[in-house]
Design an enzyme around this catalytic site. Structure first.
Site, PDB file in Angstrom:
ATOM      1  N   GLU A 114       0.844  -1.193   0.000  1.00  0.00           N
ATOM      2  CA  GLU A 114       0.000   0.000   0.000  1.00  0.00           C
ATOM      3  C   GLU A 114       0.874   1.237   0.000  1.00  0.00           C
ATOM      4  O   GLU A 114       2.083   1.169   0.280  1.00  0.00           O
ATOM      5  CB  GLU A 114      -0.948   0.004   1.209  1.00  0.00           C
ATOM      6  N   HIS A 228      -8.350  11.174   3.015  1.00  0.00           N
ATOM      7  CA  HIS A 228      -8.002  10.102   2.080  1.00  0.00           C
ATOM      8  C   HIS A 228      -8.230  10.610   0.660  1.00  0.00           C
ATOM      9  O   HIS A 228      -9.267  11.211   0.370  1.00  0.00           O
ATOM     10  CB  HIS A 228      -8.867   8.873   2.342  1.00  0.00           C
ATOM     11  N   ARG A 276      -0.916   9.204   1.830  1.00  0.00           N
ATOM     12  CA  ARG A 276      -2.260   9.737   1.586  1.00  0.00           C
ATOM     13  C   ARG A 276      -2.333  11.258   1.614  1.00  0.00           C
ATOM     14  O   ARG A 276      -2.990  11.868   0.768  1.00  0.00           O
ATOM     15  CB  ARG A 276      -3.221   9.182   2.645  1.00  0.00           C
ATOM     16  N   HIS A 337     -10.952  11.136   6.613  1.00  0.00           N
ATOM     17  CA  HIS A 337     -10.820   9.683   6.781  1.00  0.00           C
ATOM     18  C   HIS A 337     -10.393   9.241   8.172  1.00  0.00           C
ATOM     19  O   HIS A 337     -10.933   8.286   8.704  1.00  0.00           O
ATOM     20  CB  HIS A 337      -9.819   9.148   5.752  1.00  0.00           C
ATOM     21  N   ARG A 372      -1.211   9.295   9.069  1.00  0.00           N
ATOM     22  CA  ARG A 372      -1.123   7.848   9.307  1.00  0.00           C
ATOM     23  C   ARG A 372      -0.684   7.090   8.064  1.00  0.00           C
ATOM     24  O   ARG A 372      -1.215   7.295   6.984  1.00  0.00           O
ATOM     25  CB  ARG A 372      -2.486   7.311   9.765  1.00  0.00           C
TER      26      ARG A 372
END
Length: 493
Positions: A114, A228, A276, A337, A372
């Site tokens: 990811e 996000h 992100r 998000h 994050r």
């Protein structure tokens, strides 16, 4: 429901349920869920759990480095080391409990990649990992005789007893009930519903954070809010945005602008796999350059059978909106998000108030820094809820349980009704002042209005209700977020 418990856990996401699972039969536990037990941000988590399982191709230092980069080096390193080194055993424990992580023919976990990760280290169950974990934990916790589970039940008050424990006002269809416990774990989730557009579930209104703040607990970095980059963006805008997982980009999807052009690499060499916050800001930059809001995620170059097998939930959700992701570009736009800040805790999830713990998204462990890293949230929920439970178990063994000394002062269901529109107004303010990038002038001009709203929602003559709880949370969260924004801007001058 009894009147006294050893531990009350507020929230039934991964952190609340995993904490409850740690307590032996001699410790009485109450878990309350604001809505149905399965509704939480945890249940909506698609991508998976990041953990260094394969030490041949990965190591703890790499996971730490990736997290520091994503977090802008504002992370708490000691907490991060705890997360990365202890987390893999919790992931494997989930597998032992029955979580069906995707595996190869030899039974080895299939780890995916990811954005922001330098290695394939994401354990997953298709594209619905959170739901799989929550369902498994609910089954395990539901079988424990020492744990009571209450759905459709809200925490409406939290006050300290002079003997050291806590009185909780628990509100459901039967009214408001007083419950006492020497230890309370807040696992109440994030603040997404305070924003106009969010991927968060209906429970995420910041209630636990607001209760802790009113009690005097330290709140830290509440303005560290993640947007996000790939929330599903239908033509008919709705408040709740369905998330298109980071893993879709991890499997090769690309972002396109209104003209169908790839654009992310023009701004960042990492392209679609940048963290992100970076990708969200890039989209806003491209929007300003083009003067258009249309953006798309394109994975149509991959094999259709692979897409349907790897992302069955996303595929079906897109189909419901008239988008076949094997053939069509998915319309996307940044959306609120995740919350990196919250109730400040130490590495045992202890808040500044003795006996009060906070875990999961409502807590601030410092692990995430300013942003994050993908799939670190479920790992954080597991590690620090286990640590909270372990600390409580030790305290109960050494000190025993606590009996109440005071009579509870419970809120009343009788009183003036709250006027409508307050939460809508707060959402509008935050959308203008704190969406992807900060609008400091809007933040400054909004504070006086929010202060007036605080006086209104804390009027003692108001009747207690679900709407009042959530309005208080919305106004309090907005006040803390924008006050932090203003203070940070002042310090950075």
């Amino acid at each position: 429901m009894k009147k006294n418990y050893d531990v009350v856990i507020v929230g039934s996401g991964v952190s609340g349920l995993y904490a409850a699972l740690q307590f032996g039969s001699d410790i009485s536990v109450l878990v309350i869920s604001k809505r149905e037990l399965s509704l939480s941000n945890s249940s909506l988590a698609q991508g998976g759990v990041a953990a260094v399982i394969d030490k041949t191709n990965d190591d703890y230092k790499l996971h730490i480095a990736d997290t520091l980069i994503a977090g802008g080096y504002k992370n708490d390193l000691s907490a991060l080391e705890v997360l990365v080194t202890e987390g893999p055993s919790d992931v494997l424990r989930l597998r032992e409990l029955g979580v069906n992580f995707d595996s190869d023919s030899d039974g080895n976990l299939q780890m995916t990649l990811e954005g922001g990760h330098s290695r394939h280290r994401i354990a997953h169950h298709k594209d619905s990992t959170g739901r799989e974990i929550v369902e498994t934990l609910l089954e395990q916790v539901g079988a424990k005789e020492n744990v009571d589970l209450l759905s459709e039940t809200m925490l409406c008050s939290l006050e300290k007893d002079s003997g050291g424990g806590f009185w909780l006002g628990i509100m459901n269809d039967d009214g408001i009930h007083a419950v006492f416990a020497p230890y309370v774990i807040l696992a109440s989730g994030g603040i997404g519903r305070v924003f106009k557009y969010t991927t968060n579930s209906a429970i995420a209104t910041g209630d636990g954070i607001t209760m802790a703040y009113a009690l005097g607990a330290k709140i830290k970095n509440l303005s560290y809010i993640q947007f996000h980059p790939t929330g599903f963006a239908p033509k008919d805008a709705t408040r709740e945005r369905f998330l298109i997982s980071e893993a879709v980009r991890g499997e090769g999807a690309v972002l396109r602008n209104a003209d169908g052009e790839r654009f992310v690499e023009k701004y960042d060499y990492r392209g679609e796999l940048a963290p992100r916050d970076v990708v969200s800001r890039i989209i806003m930059q491209e929007r300003e350059r083009q003067g258009r809001d249309e953006f798309y995620l394109d994975i149509t170059h991959k094999d259709p059978d692979f897409i349907r097998g790897r992302f069955p939930m996303i595929y079906e959700k897109c189909l419901e909106e008239g988008i076949d992701m094997t053939k069509d570009w998915i319309p996307i736009y940044p959306t609120q998000h995740y919350l990196m800040g919250g109730i400040n805790v130490d590495t045992k999830a202890r808040t500044s108030i003795p006996g009060l713990y906070a875990v999961g998204e409502c807590s601030h462990t410092g692990i995430h820094g300013k942003n994050r890293l993908a799939s670190n949230s479920l790992l954080e929920a597991l590690v620090f809820s286990r640590r909270a439970a372990t600390d409580i178990i030790l305290n109960l063994c050494v000190n025993g349980s606590t009996e109440p000394k005071d009579k509870p002062n419970m809120p009343s269901l009788i009183g003036k009704p709250l006027r409508t529109g307050i939460r809508t107004r707060i959402r509008d303010i935050l959308q203008e002042a704190h969406f992807v990038t900060l609008n400091i002038e809007k933040a400054k001009s909004s504070i006086p209005e929010i202060q007036e709203l605080l006086k209104e929602v804390y009027d003692p003559e108001l009747a207690m209700s679900k709407d009042l709880i959530e309005a208080r949370s919305a106004v309090t969260v907005a006040y803390i977020v924008l006050s932090e924004d203003i203070e940070n801007a002042k310090n950075n001058q």
